[in-house]
Design an enzyme around this catalytic site. Structure first.
Site, PDB file in Angstrom:
ATOM      1  CD1 TRP A  28     -10.059  -7.744   0.869  1.00  9.42           C
ATOM      2  CD2 TRP A  28     -10.957  -6.284  -0.794  1.00  9.42           C
ATOM      3  NE1 TRP A  28      -9.640  -8.228  -0.902  1.00  9.42           N
ATOM      4  CE2 TRP A  28     -10.592  -7.049  -1.609  1.00  9.42           C
ATOM      5  CE3 TRP A  28     -11.365  -5.636  -1.191  1.00  9.42           C
ATOM      6  CZ2 TRP A  28     -10.219  -7.631  -2.642  1.00  9.42           C
ATOM      7  CZ3 TRP A  28     -11.197  -5.240  -2.560  1.00  9.42           C
ATOM      8  CH2 TRP A  28     -10.742  -6.733  -3.336  1.00  9.42           C
TER       9      TRP A  28
ATOM     10  CD  GLN B  22      -7.210  -8.169   4.709  1.00 14.73           C
ATOM     11  OE1 GLN B  22      -7.519  -7.760   3.560  1.00 14.73           O
ATOM     12  NE2 GLN B  22      -6.995  -8.992   5.437  1.00 14.73           N
TER      13      GLN B  22
ATOM     14  N   PRO C  39     -16.675  -3.830   2.069  1.00 11.30           N
ATOM     15  CG  PRO C  39     -16.328  -3.324   4.922  1.00 11.30           C
ATOM     16  CD  PRO C  39     -15.816  -3.919   3.416  1.00 11.30           C
TER      17      PRO C  39
ATOM     18  NE  ARG D 221     -11.836   4.398  -3.018  1.00 11.92           N
ATOM     19  CZ  ARG D 221     -11.429   3.293  -1.625  1.00 11.92           C
ATOM     20  NH1 ARG D 221     -12.430   2.313  -1.850  1.00 11.92           N
ATOM     21  NH2 ARG D 221     -11.280   3.615  -0.521  1.00 11.92           N
TER      22      ARG D 221
ATOM     23  CB  ALA E 295     -19.675  -2.533  -2.749  1.00 12.40           C
TER      24      ALA E 295
ATOM     25  CB  SER F 176      -5.238 -11.597   1.339  1.00 10.29           C
ATOM     26  OG  SER F 176      -5.946 -10.815   0.053  1.00 10.29           O
TER      27      SER F 176
ATOM     28  CE1 TYR G  76      -2.898  -3.154  -0.072  1.00  9.35           C
ATOM     29  CE2 TYR G  76      -3.912  -2.234   2.616  1.00  9.35           C
ATOM     30  CZ  TYR G  76      -3.980  -3.266   1.580  1.00  9.35           C
ATOM     31  OH  TYR G  76      -5.225  -4.454   0.987  1.00  9.35           O
TER      32      TYR G  76
END
Length: 334
Positions: A205, A177, A207, A228, A209, A152, A54
């Protein structure tokens, strides 16, 4: 805040987890990121999720600085390994022993901690033997640099293979994940039943959307500034699958259901995720502290069967359920 056990372990985590993908070191300034972390702590969140990839390591660094001074044993810090964290060498990607052993030290340095509570394989690595990967993870645990291991976006078969290797090595693989929300349910058919059998929990991750389930995007409406959907660094690409009138109209039709429960749309979406008993926690992100305060109100909320059925009726066939959508890149470079 409510807490749940992570897999068949004794580790409890907060139902709402603060995550900093696409925000810390990228979307928001460091002072705002710190304010969001403080809001999470004030709201009772104890679990924090990040990854070395990240913002090419910057997200870990910002989180470590924001948590500095907190009682370490009161926190659960999760990070991940697989993708390059700003480097471009041939061994700076994947789940080889070399990469794992080097990446954990780099993550601990950025996070300013001696250990992470959960170290996760960010994707499955088809180019490294699973035995090598799991042996490296076992050595990380035995060195005291991680307490538990997770994965994940792994398939049911991949989780099963890793589980048995971990058991033979005497370590605990306790989590997966995946992406999961009212609109993205691809883990329901295979991953969740296998995980229940093996004692593995989901830490999910997106949740909300990518924010669509908050209701802030409306059919034909202007995109909210700073949202976003306007983020060209990656957020806009992730959210585009939901930016169609059918989906946005359906989300608006969820509002009476949320109102009937005394919840915001975001809280309804989080409560829906947490209604699945294989979900240990839902990861939220935030670009403003007040978003955290709103989201944590979903903790401990129970949706009855009638409410869950009403949600399904509104969404119809819009949710993605194809289990084959759970997959990792075929190669490290893809």
């Amino acid at each position: 805040m409510e807490f749940r056990y992570l897999g068949n372990s004794g580790l409890k985590i907060s139902e709402i987890i603060y995550g900093n993908w696409l925000t810390h070191g990228s979307q928001v300034e460091n002072d705002v990121a710190t304010a969001c972390v403080r809001a999470a702590l004030d709201a009772g969140i104890t679990s924090f999720d990040t990854a070395d990839v990240y913002a090419a390591g910057a997200a870990e660094r910002v989180l470590g600085e924001a948590l500095k001074g907190e009682r370490r044993s009161s926190l659960e810090i999760f990070t991940k390994v697989y993708w390059p964290a700003g480097q471009s060498g041939p061994n700076d990607v994947g789940l080889s022993r070399k990469h794992i052993m080097e990446a954990i030290d780099a993550s601990l340095s950025r996070l300013q901690t001696d250990y992470v509570d959960l170290y996760q394989a960010h994707r499955y690595d088809y180019e490294t033997p699973l035995e090598e990967t799991m042996q490296a993870f076992a050595d990380v645990v035995r060195a005291g640099k991680a307490l538990y291991i997770g994965v994940s976006e792994w398939t049911a078969d991949q989780i099963r293979g890793a589980h048995y290797l971990a058991k033979d090595l005497g370590i605990s693989l306790i989590s997966n994940q995946p992406q999961y929300s009212m609109l993205w349910r691809v883990i329901d058919e295979r991953v969740v039943p296998t995980s229940r059998e093996l004692g593995v929990s989901q830490i999910v991750w997106s949740p909300l959307a990518q924010g669509v389930l908050t209701g802030k995007y409306t059919p034909g409406g202007e995109l909210p500034a700073g949202s976003r959907a306007t983020d060209e660094k990656g957020g806009a690409d992730m959210i585009k699958r939901y930016m169609n009138d059918d989906t946005l109209e359906a989300v608006q039709r969820l509002k009476p259901i949320a109102d009937g429960q005394g919840l915001s749309l975001a809280q309804l979406a989080l409560a829906w995720v947490l209604s699945n008993d294989n979900i240990a926690g839902a990861i939220i992100g935030a670009s403003r502290p007040e978003q955290v305060a709103d989201n944590v109100e979903a903790a401990g909320r129970t949706l009855d069967a009638g409410t869950l059925a009403a949600i399904d009726d509104v969404l119809g066939d819009l949710p993605e359920t194809d289990p084959d959508k759970t997959r990792s890149p075929a190669t490290r470079t893809q």
